[in-house]
Design a protein around this motif. Sequence first.
Motif, PDB file in Angstrom:
ATOM      1  N   ILE A   1      -6.618   2.353  -0.261  1.00 31.62           N
ATOM      2  CA  ILE A   1      -5.127   2.337  -0.133  1.00 31.62           C
ATOM      3  C   ILE A   1      -4.502   3.084   0.900  1.00 31.62           C
TER       4      ILE A   1
ATOM      5  N   ILE B   1       1.558  -3.872   1.155  1.00 32.35           N
ATOM      6  CA  ILE B   1       0.439  -3.133   0.815  1.00 32.35           C
ATOM      7  C   ILE B   1      -0.537  -2.916   1.830  1.00 32.35           C
TER       8      ILE B   1
ATOM      9  N   VAL C   1      -4.154  -1.244   3.267  1.00 35.75           N
ATOM     10  CA  VAL C   1      -5.317  -1.002   3.073  1.00 35.75           C
ATOM     11  C   VAL C   1      -6.270  -0.852   4.406  1.00 35.75           C
TER      12      VAL C   1
END
Length: 215
Positions: A26, A42, A44
């Motif tokens: 992450i 999000i 990553v």
Amino acid sequence: MKLRTAIALSAFAALTAGTANADMIITGLVDGDQSGGNPKAIIVTATAAIADLTIYGIGSANNGGGSDGEEFTFAAGSAAAGDVFIIAGNTASFDFFNNNYTGTFTLLTNGAANINGDDAVELFMNGGVIDTYGDINVLGDGETWDYSDGYAVRTGGSAGAFVQANYNSNAFGLDGLDEATTISTLDNVFGLNIPEPGSLALLGLGGLALLRRRR
């Protein structure tokens, strides 16, 4: 659908050397303050070559209610070390990243990333958790890892249990900002690469269509 634009998140390049024990980590979270609380995402990054992306996935632990398990699994494909994936939480968030940046990242959309800044996030590999942001059993409001109306960016460390020292967590860092300032702030934080105004003028409508090309 995947979108491959033409930029690199150079801010994450230095992290790959220190995360050899995990092939994905992450690297960022966004909970914006535009209409609908967007953009939400999000982020990553692959820390080594990945032959099969389908063994990886994400989940958001909402409101301190504990793990919801793996809610999104990557589609079949591969990745090289340093490849960045932005999972937008909804269509408006997808369009925000798609329309405003020209970096090298793969842009995806899934409701698992429709996060609020008090939600923890888990990264999965083969069904097991390999990296975590925040505390899945705690509502993040007022915690050190709170990123409400803001963002969190990884600054070091390796995949595993959450360590606050590995992140810059900025609650309310996007609070009340207009769209243009939000765009430039996220560019400064994540290195997303805003096109020069002159370049946009040269691109015209045809060039903008290329930026939205899906594969």
